[in-house]
Design a protein around this motif. Sequence first.
Motif, short mmCIF file in Angstrom:
data_model
loop_
_atom_site.label_atom_id
_atom_site.label_comp_id
_atom_site.label_asym_id
_atom_site.label_seq_id
_atom_site.Cartn_x
_atom_site.Cartn_y
_atom_site.Cartn_z
N ARG A 48 0.81 -1.27 0.00
CA ARG A 48 0.02 -0.06 -0.03
C ARG A 48 0.57 1.11 -0.02
NH1 ARG A 48 -2.83 -1.70 4.69
NH2 ARG A 48 -2.09 0.13 5.56
N ALA A 49 0.37 2.34 -0.41
CA ALA A 49 0.97 3.62 -0.50
C ALA A 49 1.52 3.94 0.82
CB ALA A 49 0.11 4.67 -1.13
N ASP A 50 0.92 3.70 1.87
CA ASP A 50 1.47 4.26 3.30
C ASP A 50 2.51 3.11 3.74
OD1 ASP A 50 -0.64 2.31 3.46
OD2 ASP A 50 -1.33 3.14 5.51
N TYR A 52 5.25 1.56 1.91
CA TYR A 52 6.55 1.71 1.30
C TYR A 52 7.11 2.94 1.35
CZ TYR A 52 3.73 2.95 -2.66
OH TYR A 52 2.70 3.58 -3.65
N ASN A 54 9.10 4.98 -1.01
CA ASN A 54 8.94 5.79 -2.04
C ASN A 54 8.53 4.80 -3.25
OD1 ASN A 54 11.43 4.95 -3.05
ND2 ASN A 54 12.43 6.81 -2.38
N ASP A 55 8.18 5.32 -4.15
CA ASP A 55 7.58 4.65 -5.32
C ASP A 55 8.71 3.55 -5.99
OD1 ASP A 55 5.19 5.82 -5.38
OD2 ASP A 55 5.51 7.12 -7.01
N TRP A 56 9.82 3.77 -5.70
CA TRP A 56 10.90 2.69 -6.09
C TRP A 56 10.70 1.39 -5.36
CZ3 TRP A 56 14.18 2.71 -10.26
CH2 TRP A 56 14.50 4.13 -10.62
N LYS A 58 7.69 0.31 -4.23
CA LYS A 58 6.38 -0.12 -4.28
C LYS A 58 6.33 -1.73 -4.84
CE LYS A 58 1.93 0.84 -6.65
NZ LYS A 58 1.34 1.52 -7.58
N ASN A 60 3.85 -4.37 -6.11
CA ASN A 60 2.32 -4.93 -6.83
C ASN A 60 2.17 -6.34 -6.48
OD1 ASN A 60 1.77 -2.49 -7.68
ND2 ASN A 60 1.96 -2.71 -10.05
N SER A 75 8.75 -0.44 -10.56
CA SER A 75 9.58 0.72 -10.82
C SER A 75 10.77 0.06 -11.81
CB SER A 75 10.20 1.33 -9.53
OG SER A 75 10.83 0.08 -8.73
#
Length: 304
Positions: A48-50, A52, A54-56, A58, A60, A75
């Motif tokens: 979930r967004a909260d 990790y 940052n997006d690197w 993340k 799925n 990423s």
Amino acid sequence: MGVQFAMRITFLLLLSYGLSEAAAPPMAKPGCTYLCGNVSIPYPFGIRADCYFNDWFKINCSTGNDSLVRAFLPSIDMEVLEIKFPDPNNDDDSFSSLELGIVRVKMPIIISSNCTSTGPSNGGVNMKGGPFYFSSYRNKFISVDCNNMAVMTGIDPMLVGCNSDCNSEPKIDKEANCSGFNCCQTTVPSGIQVFNVSFKSKDEKNNGSEKCKYAFLAEKEWFDSDITNLSYEMLLLERVPVVLDWTVSNFTDINFTKADRRKVRRGSTDYGAVYYCGYGYEGNPYLNTGCRGKLQLPTALIFP
């Protein structure tokens, strides 16, 4: 006798309570899912967004057509097989004290342009600006086919590659060992984030146009133990296991005072700082819960 029996029961209850309290420290942020299929997802990675950093980092988590749940790093567009933290205090020789954390992923094989379109991917990999690096310690560069020179590109000013010669016999031990006949291998430079390959025939007469050439990075342990017939097995594979080093130090720095209070240690590498739990402690150095003392149990319990 009755008093001794009661004392034993009380002791065992207290021991059981202590064991439950001394359970393994959390590795994910509170309220975050820690598993995706059979892959553990510790912070700074998360689903979930909260969860990790940052997006690197993340992840799925999805179910494929084969009904298996898999973890992916969007990423870098790769499936994740395993995530590990650095642990210089580990006595396991398979984990180098000089390494960062590692992520085992599935990476595409690169092929020459004269291969069929049904073969593996032609695309390279570019992770510039991110926290991931190809592990020099755990990977090797491999090229399959004969009279071929394969060179890694995108890592200027270095020139890294290998040459392979032809052999008239269909299969010999040298081919299986990838020692220069129909296959060649070499080490991977440290600190690289870009991987692509250029091919050149060593035979100037035909320029190798009739041949399909393969080149890829692969995890040393997987390649040495699982691959026995390169000419056949490479036709069946699209992606192979590769090990990436990872670090968060490009994006943040942990306060020394806070780190010491959490029993977190800091080391230096070519990529920047690496954080890990001090000797005798375990946990996640990137969480506020920090590192906890490892549970030490006596080898025997002696009752009066």
